[in-house]
Design a protein around this motif. Sequence first.
Motif, PDB file in Angstrom:
ATOM      1  N   TRP A   1       0.830  -1.206   0.000  1.00  0.00           N
ATOM      2  CA  TRP A   1       0.000   0.000   0.000  1.00  0.00           C
ATOM      3  C   TRP A   1       0.864   1.255   0.000  1.00  0.00           C
ATOM      4  CZ3 TRP A   1       0.025   3.553   4.071  1.00  0.00           C
ATOM      5  CH2 TRP A   1      -0.867   4.617   3.923  1.00  0.00           C
ATOM      6  N   SER A   2       1.875   1.286   0.866  1.00  0.00           N
ATOM      7  CA  SER A   2       2.686   2.497   0.994  1.00  0.00           C
ATOM      8  C   SER A   2       3.443   2.804  -0.295  1.00  0.00           C
ATOM      9  CB  SER A   2       3.663   2.381   2.170  1.00  0.00           C
ATOM     10  OG  SER A   2       4.601   1.356   1.936  1.00  0.00           O
TER      11      SER A   2
ATOM     12  N   LEU B   1      -6.611  -4.588 -11.621  1.00  0.00           N
ATOM     13  CA  LEU B   1      -8.014  -4.939 -11.414  1.00  0.00           C
ATOM     14  C   LEU B   1      -8.138  -5.761 -10.143  1.00  0.00           C
ATOM     15  CD1 LEU B   1      -9.353  -5.873 -14.972  1.00  0.00           C
ATOM     16  CD2 LEU B   1      -9.319  -3.656 -13.817  1.00  0.00           C
ATOM     17  N   ALA B   2      -9.267  -5.607  -9.463  1.00  0.00           N
ATOM     18  CA  ALA B   2      -9.536  -6.346  -8.226  1.00  0.00           C
ATOM     19  C   ALA B   2     -10.988  -6.789  -8.223  1.00  0.00           C
ATOM     20  CB  ALA B   2      -9.255  -5.464  -7.010  1.00  0.00           C
TER      21      ALA B   2
ATOM     22  N   THR C   1     -18.425  -8.637   4.193  1.00  0.00           N
ATOM     23  CA  THR C   1     -17.131  -9.168   3.747  1.00  0.00           C
ATOM     24  C   THR C   1     -16.767  -8.608   2.380  1.00  0.00           C
ATOM     25  OG1 THR C   1     -17.441 -11.178   5.031  1.00  0.00           O
ATOM     26  CG2 THR C   1     -15.845 -11.283   3.239  1.00  0.00           C
ATOM     27  N   LEU C   2     -17.725  -8.577   1.454  1.00  0.00           N
ATOM     28  CA  LEU C   2     -17.444  -8.019   0.131  1.00  0.00           C
ATOM     29  C   LEU C   2     -17.076  -6.539   0.231  1.00  0.00           C
ATOM     30  CD1 LEU C   2     -20.188  -9.811  -1.991  1.00  0.00           C
ATOM     31  CD2 LEU C   2     -17.721 -10.231  -2.044  1.00  0.00           C
ATOM     32  N   ASN C   3     -17.760  -5.804   1.110  1.00  0.00           N
ATOM     33  CA  ASN C   3     -17.411  -4.395   1.320  1.00  0.00           C
ATOM     34  C   ASN C   3     -15.998  -4.260   1.871  1.00  0.00           C
ATOM     35  OD1 ASN C   3     -19.450  -2.358   0.610  1.00  0.00           O
ATOM     36  ND2 ASN C   3     -20.786  -3.558   1.937  1.00  0.00           N
ATOM     37  N   TYR C   4     -15.623  -5.153   2.777  1.00  0.00           N
ATOM     38  CA  TYR C   4     -14.266  -5.126   3.323  1.00  0.00           C
ATOM     39  C   TYR C   4     -13.244  -5.333   2.208  1.00  0.00           C
ATOM     40  CZ  TYR C   4     -10.031  -6.280   5.778  1.00  0.00           C
ATOM     41  OH  TYR C   4      -8.726  -6.280   6.195  1.00  0.00           O
TER      42      TYR C   4
ATOM     43  N   ALA D   1      -9.200  -3.061  -1.622  1.00  0.00           N
ATOM     44  CA  ALA D   1      -8.777  -2.733  -2.982  1.00  0.00           C
ATOM     45  C   ALA D   1      -8.677  -1.221  -3.174  1.00  0.00           C
ATOM     46  CB  ALA D   1      -9.745  -3.340  -3.996  1.00  0.00           C
ATOM     47  N   MET D   2      -9.631  -0.476  -2.643  1.00  0.00           N
ATOM     48  CA  MET D   2      -9.603   0.983  -2.783  1.00  0.00           C
ATOM     49  C   MET D   2      -8.405   1.580  -2.060  1.00  0.00           C
ATOM     50  SD  MET D   2     -12.179   1.809  -4.724  1.00  0.00           S
ATOM     51  CE  MET D   2     -11.670   0.327  -5.578  1.00  0.00           C
ATOM     52  N   GLN D   3      -8.048   1.020  -0.906  1.00  0.00           N
ATOM     53  CA  GLN D   3      -6.864   1.478  -0.189  1.00  0.00           C
ATOM     54  C   GLN D   3      -5.623   1.353  -1.065  1.00  0.00           C
ATOM     55  OE1 GLN D   3      -6.140   2.455   3.301  1.00  0.00           O
ATOM     56  NE2 GLN D   3      -8.267   3.099   3.121  1.00  0.00           N
ATOM     57  N   HIS D   4      -5.603   0.315  -1.878  1.00  0.00           N
ATOM     58  CA  HIS D   4      -4.439   0.049  -2.734  1.00  0.00           C
ATOM     59  C   HIS D   4      -4.530   0.769  -4.082  1.00  0.00           C
ATOM     60  CE1 HIS D   4      -2.050  -2.878  -0.474  1.00  0.00           C
ATOM     61  NE2 HIS D   4      -3.188  -3.321   0.016  1.00  0.00           N
TER      62      HIS D   4
END
Length: 197
Positions: A90-91, A99-100, A116-119, A124-127
């Motif tokens: 991530w950093s 794609l994720a 779980t899907l939201n997690y 993915a959004m964090q990355h």
Amino acid sequence: MKTIALVYYSGSGATHDMAEAVAQGAKTQPDIQVIRYRISGEDIQNGRFNDPDLFASLQHADAILFGSPTYMGGPAAQFKAFADASSESWSEQGWRNKLAAGFTVGGSQGGEQDSTLNYLLILAMQHGMLWVGMDMPSGYHDKRINPMGRQLGASGHTPEGALSEADLKTASHLGQRVATLLLSQFAAEKSPVAEIA
């Protein structure tokens, strides 16, 4: 050749079956290589996920699909340990523009599988990844695929201990969709992270 990595934890084997269906769907497209990483308890040492070879190989994947059973309204602790350990990637934004997508299995039709899907989506959004959800309204009239009508990702339930044929078809469709997008011009080109002035 495009590479899709499946990173998942499976306790009972149902999430593994879903991962296999995702892989089969992806392989219906030409020039797709699928690599599977099934997280195990041995990968976690003193509560921390530790597999530097995995993270090195994920840098070279074109897409990463995340999978976990839904336990107590969220992902399994074993998967969460992997997600926490991804902070170095991530950093460096090493997964940016890949794609994720995600998949999960629960014991009931509801069971907070959306949590779980939201997690997985938030991970993915964090990355800086590009999330691929489902692209079908199926499940309303046609129960042969995506019977739960979830659009965030593929999900299934195992009231009898095994996934239904409809759940496996849904997972296969998700794999095929990700592979199709990878082979199209839709996937974002690798570009440098914008500088903040």
